[in-house]
Write an enzyme that holds these catalytic residues in place. Sequence first.
Site, mmCIF file in Angstrom:
data_model
loop_
_atom_site.group_PDB
_atom_site.id
_atom_site.type_symbol
_atom_site.label_atom_id
_atom_site.label_comp_id
_atom_site.label_asym_id
_atom_site.label_seq_id
_atom_site.Cartn_x
_atom_site.Cartn_y
_atom_site.Cartn_z
ATOM 1 N N TYR A 141 0.801 -0.903 0.355
ATOM 2 C CA TYR A 141 -0.505 0.045 -0.006
ATOM 3 C C TYR A 141 0.796 1.537 -0.095
ATOM 4 O O TYR A 141 1.793 1.179 0.634
ATOM 5 C CB TYR A 141 -0.828 0.086 1.403
ATOM 6 C CG TYR A 141 -1.901 1.331 1.528
ATOM 7 C CD1 TYR A 141 -2.990 1.249 0.808
ATOM 8 C CD2 TYR A 141 -1.584 2.914 1.972
ATOM 9 C CE1 TYR A 141 -3.544 2.708 0.671
ATOM 10 C CE2 TYR A 141 -1.668 3.542 2.345
ATOM 11 C CZ TYR A 141 -3.124 4.093 1.030
ATOM 12 O OH TYR A 141 -3.591 4.964 1.423
ATOM 13 N N GLU B 77 -3.099 7.527 -4.293
ATOM 14 C CA GLU B 77 -3.482 6.473 -3.099
ATOM 15 C C GLU B 77 -2.871 5.324 -4.511
ATOM 16 O O GLU B 77 -3.356 5.305 -5.371
ATOM 17 C CB GLU B 77 -4.314 6.030 -2.679
ATOM 18 C CG GLU B 77 -4.523 5.376 -2.152
ATOM 19 C CD GLU B 77 -5.406 4.836 -0.807
ATOM 20 O OE1 GLU B 77 -7.040 4.874 -2.220
ATOM 21 O OE2 GLU B 77 -5.864 4.915 0.093
#
Length: 397
Positions: free
Chosen positions: A118, A206
Amino acid sequence: MNLHEYQAKTILSNFDVPIQRGKVTDNINEVEDVAKSLNHETGTEWFVVKAQIHAGGRGKGGGVKVAKSIDELKNFSSDILGMMLKTPQTPKEGKLVQKILIAEDVYYPGESDPEEYYFSVLLNRNTSKYMIMYSRQGGMDIEKVAEETPDLIFYEEIDPLLGLMPNQLRTIAFNLGLSGQAFKNMLSFASKLYNAFIESDASLLEINPVLKTSDNKILAVDAKMVLDDNSIIRHKNYEALRDLSEENPVETEAKEVGLNYVDLDGNIGCMVNGAGLAMATMDLIKQSGGEPANFLDVGGTADAKRVEVAFNLILRDPKVKAVLVNIFGGIVRCDRVANGIVDAYKNMGDKIKVPIIVRLQGTNAEQAKEIIDNAGLKIYSAVEFSEVPQKIKEVLN
Ligand code: GDP
Ligand code: MN
């Protein structure tokens, strides 16, 4: 402004960030050609089809599928294109999929345990610094990781004047457990990603997941990017990236007439002049137990025409059970605003079905209250804000 994955990936690749390559289409008849050209460019035999909507969690909702042949790809594409995709982030009824991204399969066939990380770049408003948030637990709900195993999420704060320093890049690659070529590739990946975020004036970038392939490439497989609306004047090409079908139609309409409107979840519509007063009004509504349905700043000129436009926008929201007008009359005197409100109300006739509470304060406030009270309309007036919570309670009951 939110972007689609395919748009964000185009921006990333312009900044040389390695991405899962693909092509977008809205036409099922193009899928085969797109797949063939992708095969030609990348050599991939397997493809992934990904719904392009402004919401995450698409994989869980059936909006991301891996196809092992062009025929299978065509089938999956026709399932996904035009579907109402429901994910934990969409409205209950889902979102209509109008475009799909056909991408190369980057998880090599037979690869048993691909590493998914992530990665996000954002602004930490508490420290006035940028922040890179990253974790080895990518590909899944980062919210869940944050809640259950917060120590698996790392943070790197970046001084905007210094930029992302080489030692910070090494810390990131180290914390992700990398070595050798993968370590080097991560240094380059993170550095380019940060550069893309800065240069494109993003407020959020993101990437979940970032993939490490078995041959140590580091790739952005997904991309969520939010551009700062205030920076659009610096990027002439950005306006074309806006997908109006994904934006709140009332917000779009408000923007066109120069009103600052933001849709919220509550039931009390607000019409206020000045952003500061609008924010204070929202606080006061919340403190008195209510929930604002919107943020609407009518600006300096609260004349009848503008008030009417504003009423129309607020009343389009079916959640609105009452409207609170909270206006400070300084340069525009309260009596003029009051007349404007009365005229707007009369013009709108029976379109107004919910109670209206008007609080005018400032020059000629008392006179304004008289105008409202004597108009014989279903408008409740107040001068002090302290009277407002009680009025809200009364009209909602
Ligand atoms: P999201 O669910 O909206 O976050 O969409 P993602 O783009 O993150 O895709 C969801 C999941 O699909 C990812 O976590 C991957 O595990 C999987 N996925 C994405 N691309 C590929 C691919 O090329 N091959 C395979 N096998 N899986 C993929
Ligand atoms: Mn994702």
